[in-house]
Design a protein around this motif. Structure first.
Motif, PDB file in Angstrom:
ATOM      1  N   LYS A  85      -0.630 -15.250 -17.335  1.00  0.00           N
ATOM      2  CA  LYS A  85      -0.021 -14.191 -18.136  1.00  0.00           C
ATOM      3  C   LYS A  85       0.369 -14.784 -19.471  1.00  0.00           C
ATOM      4  CE  LYS A  85       3.980 -11.458 -18.803  1.00  0.00           C
ATOM      5  NZ  LYS A  85       3.786 -11.923 -20.159  1.00  0.00           N
ATOM      6  N   LEU A 130       3.616  -2.781  -5.647  1.00  0.00           N
ATOM      7  CA  LEU A 130       3.658  -3.620  -6.852  1.00  0.00           C
ATOM      8  C   LEU A 130       4.744  -3.153  -7.810  1.00  0.00           C
ATOM      9  CD1 LEU A 130      -0.171  -4.153  -7.428  1.00  0.00           C
ATOM     10  CD2 LEU A 130       1.503  -5.947  -6.957  1.00  0.00           C
ATOM     11  N   VAL A 134       7.944  -5.406  -9.215  1.00  0.00           N
ATOM     12  CA  VAL A 134       8.206  -5.726 -10.625  1.00  0.00           C
ATOM     13  C   VAL A 134       9.280  -4.807 -11.242  1.00  0.00           C
ATOM     14  CG1 VAL A 134       5.949  -6.793 -10.992  1.00  0.00           C
ATOM     15  CG2 VAL A 134       6.225  -4.369 -11.523  1.00  0.00           C
ATOM     16  N   ARG A 135      10.092  -4.217 -10.391  1.00  0.00           N
ATOM     17  CA  ARG A 135      11.276  -3.457 -10.841  1.00  0.00           C
ATOM     18  C   ARG A 135      10.916  -2.237 -11.701  1.00  0.00           C
ATOM     19  NH1 ARG A 135      11.840  -8.136  -8.154  1.00  0.00           N
ATOM     20  NH2 ARG A 135      13.912  -9.037  -8.280  1.00  0.00           N
ATOM     21  N   GLN A 151      10.410  -4.552 -19.869  1.00  0.00           N
ATOM     22  CA  GLN A 151       9.687  -3.787 -18.837  1.00  0.00           C
ATOM     23  C   GLN A 151       8.166  -3.940 -18.997  1.00  0.00           C
ATOM     24  OE1 GLN A 151      11.626  -0.031 -19.676  1.00  0.00           O
ATOM     25  NE2 GLN A 151      12.627  -0.061 -17.668  1.00  0.00           N
ATOM     26  N   TRP A 154       7.183  -7.028 -17.344  1.00  0.00           N
ATOM     27  CA  TRP A 154       7.145  -6.886 -15.878  1.00  0.00           C
ATOM     28  C   TRP A 154       5.877  -6.138 -15.454  1.00  0.00           C
ATOM     29  CZ3 TRP A 154      12.821  -4.732 -15.754  1.00  0.00           C
ATOM     30  CH2 TRP A 154      13.701  -5.784 -16.077  1.00  0.00           C
ATOM     31  N   ILE A 157       3.133  -8.452 -15.411  1.00  0.00           N
ATOM     32  CA  ILE A 157       3.155  -9.305 -14.210  1.00  0.00           C
ATOM     33  C   ILE A 157       2.601  -8.508 -13.021  1.00  0.00           C
ATOM     34  CG2 ILE A 157       4.678 -10.502 -12.556  1.00  0.00           C
ATOM     35  CD1 ILE A 157       6.439 -11.292 -14.989  1.00  0.00           C
ATOM     36  N   GLY A 158       2.958  -7.234 -12.950  1.00  0.00           N
ATOM     37  CA  GLY A 158       2.426  -6.367 -11.880  1.00  0.00           C
ATOM     38  C   GLY A 158       0.914  -6.259 -11.958  1.00  0.00           C
ATOM     39  N   THR A 185      14.235 -11.124 -14.787  1.00  0.00           N
ATOM     40  CA  THR A 185      12.908 -11.754 -14.759  1.00  0.00           C
ATOM     41  C   THR A 185      12.955 -13.032 -13.922  1.00  0.00           C
ATOM     42  OG1 THR A 185      12.445 -10.848 -16.936  1.00  0.00           O
ATOM     43  CG2 THR A 185      11.033 -12.658 -16.207  1.00  0.00           C
ATOM     44  N   LEU A 188      12.864 -11.944 -10.405  1.00  0.00           N
ATOM     45  CA  LEU A 188      11.517 -11.486 -10.053  1.00  0.00           C
ATOM     46  C   LEU A 188      10.604 -12.676  -9.749  1.00  0.00           C
ATOM     47  CD1 LEU A 188       8.923  -9.715 -10.059  1.00  0.00           C
ATOM     48  CD2 LEU A 188       9.150  -9.506 -12.513  1.00  0.00           C
ATOM     49  N   LEU A 192       8.692 -13.957  -6.216  1.00  0.00           N
ATOM     50  CA  LEU A 192       7.247 -14.189  -6.063  1.00  0.00           C
ATOM     51  C   LEU A 192       6.945 -15.539  -5.437  1.00  0.00           C
ATOM     52  CD1 LEU A 192       5.862 -12.827  -9.458  1.00  0.00           C
ATOM     53  CD2 LEU A 192       5.950 -11.671  -7.253  1.00  0.00           C
TER      54      LEU A 192
END
Ligand code: ADP
Length: 245
Positions: A85, A130, A134-135, A151, A154, A157-158, A185, A188, A192
């Protein structure tokens, strides 16, 4: 060697300048690892080598003990389960949050087929899973353009998780985030770890502290110190080159 990701004696020069010099890094499966270091320390080059974007001049880079990453390219490392990422989000702003995830779940198909495909229940369940991870469960129908910077990170990341990587390389996830987003974050990424191996390159020391993981300090293309954040920040050499105090 029992590391999932194993770098040993890696060297890489650019026009005679040694960007990476004798770098060794061993990361276990399911580990969360933070990589810190001043500008020019070689962090980006290291990630380029892991993903096959750059080849080392010397040294070993192994994945899951048997796969020689010095012989792969970026597409090859992605197929092997290495997901990267970058700092800049690449979400499609005109699509909703869930459609961005849906698209990422189907990136092996053509984009047009993907956009107009009917969603299967399994696919919808995976999107929900997912989004929770990732909230972003409460934001699923919102246009991605409306998300905050944090966001969007995130969501990215999702989208990366949709590819089911075994290793996530995450470049400065907390850059530009609010304090609250930064801490969320860190949570999160901690969530993971275990099911994924996660390597985070980061400058924000509060964030690195919140990750609560082993830290590797790079300087001049090699490892200067390794251990807990308290251990490395008590190292006088680290203080001198990185913290600047
Ligand atoms: P970091 O990500 O820690 O800031 P980099 O890996 O980007 O460090 O860079 C390490 C060193 O290698 C820097 O001095 C940089 O200028 C040099 N470097 C990196 N990539 C190249 C390249 N493609 N050509 C020339 N020099 C490079």
């Amino acid at each position: 060697m029992t590391a999932q990701l194993y770098l040993d004696g890696v060297e890489r020069s650019f026009d005679g300048f040694k960007a990476i010099t004798g770098l060794s890094l061993h990361v276990r499966k399911g580990e969360l690892r933070a990589i810190i270091g001043p500008n020019g320390a070689g962090k980006t080059t290291m990630m380029d080598i892991i993903t096959g974007k750059t080849r080392p001049d010397k040294g070993e880079v192994f994945w899951n003990e048997k796969v020689d990453l010095t012989k792969t390219d970026e597409a090859g490392s992605a197929r092997l389960g290495i997901g990267r990422k970058f700092q800049k989000p690449t979400v499609i702003e005109s699509l909703s949050v869930e459609d961005n995830i849906g698209l990422a779940l189907k990136t092996d198909r053509s984009v047009f087929a993907t956009l107009f495909a009917r969603q299967t229940p399994a696919h919808a369940d995976r999107i929900t899973e997912l989004l929770h991870l990732v909230r972003l469960a409460d934001e699923r129908a919102r246009p991605s353009a409306d998300l905050s910077h944090g966001q969007k990170q995130w969501l990215e990341i999702g989208m990366l998780l949709a590819q089911e990587p075994e290793l996530l390389l995450v470049d400065e996830p907390a850059a530009g985030m609010t304090d609250d987003e930064t801490m969320r974050t860190a949570e999160l990424l901690r969530d993971l770890a275990g099911t994924h191996t996660v390597i985070v390159v980061e400058h924000d020391m509060e964030f690195v502290r919140a990750l609560n993981c082993k830290v590797t300090v790079l300087h001049q293309g090699r490892v200067l110190a390794e251990g807990s954040i308290d251990h490395v920040s008590a190292n006088p050499e680290v203080v001198e080159v990185y913290l600047g105090r």
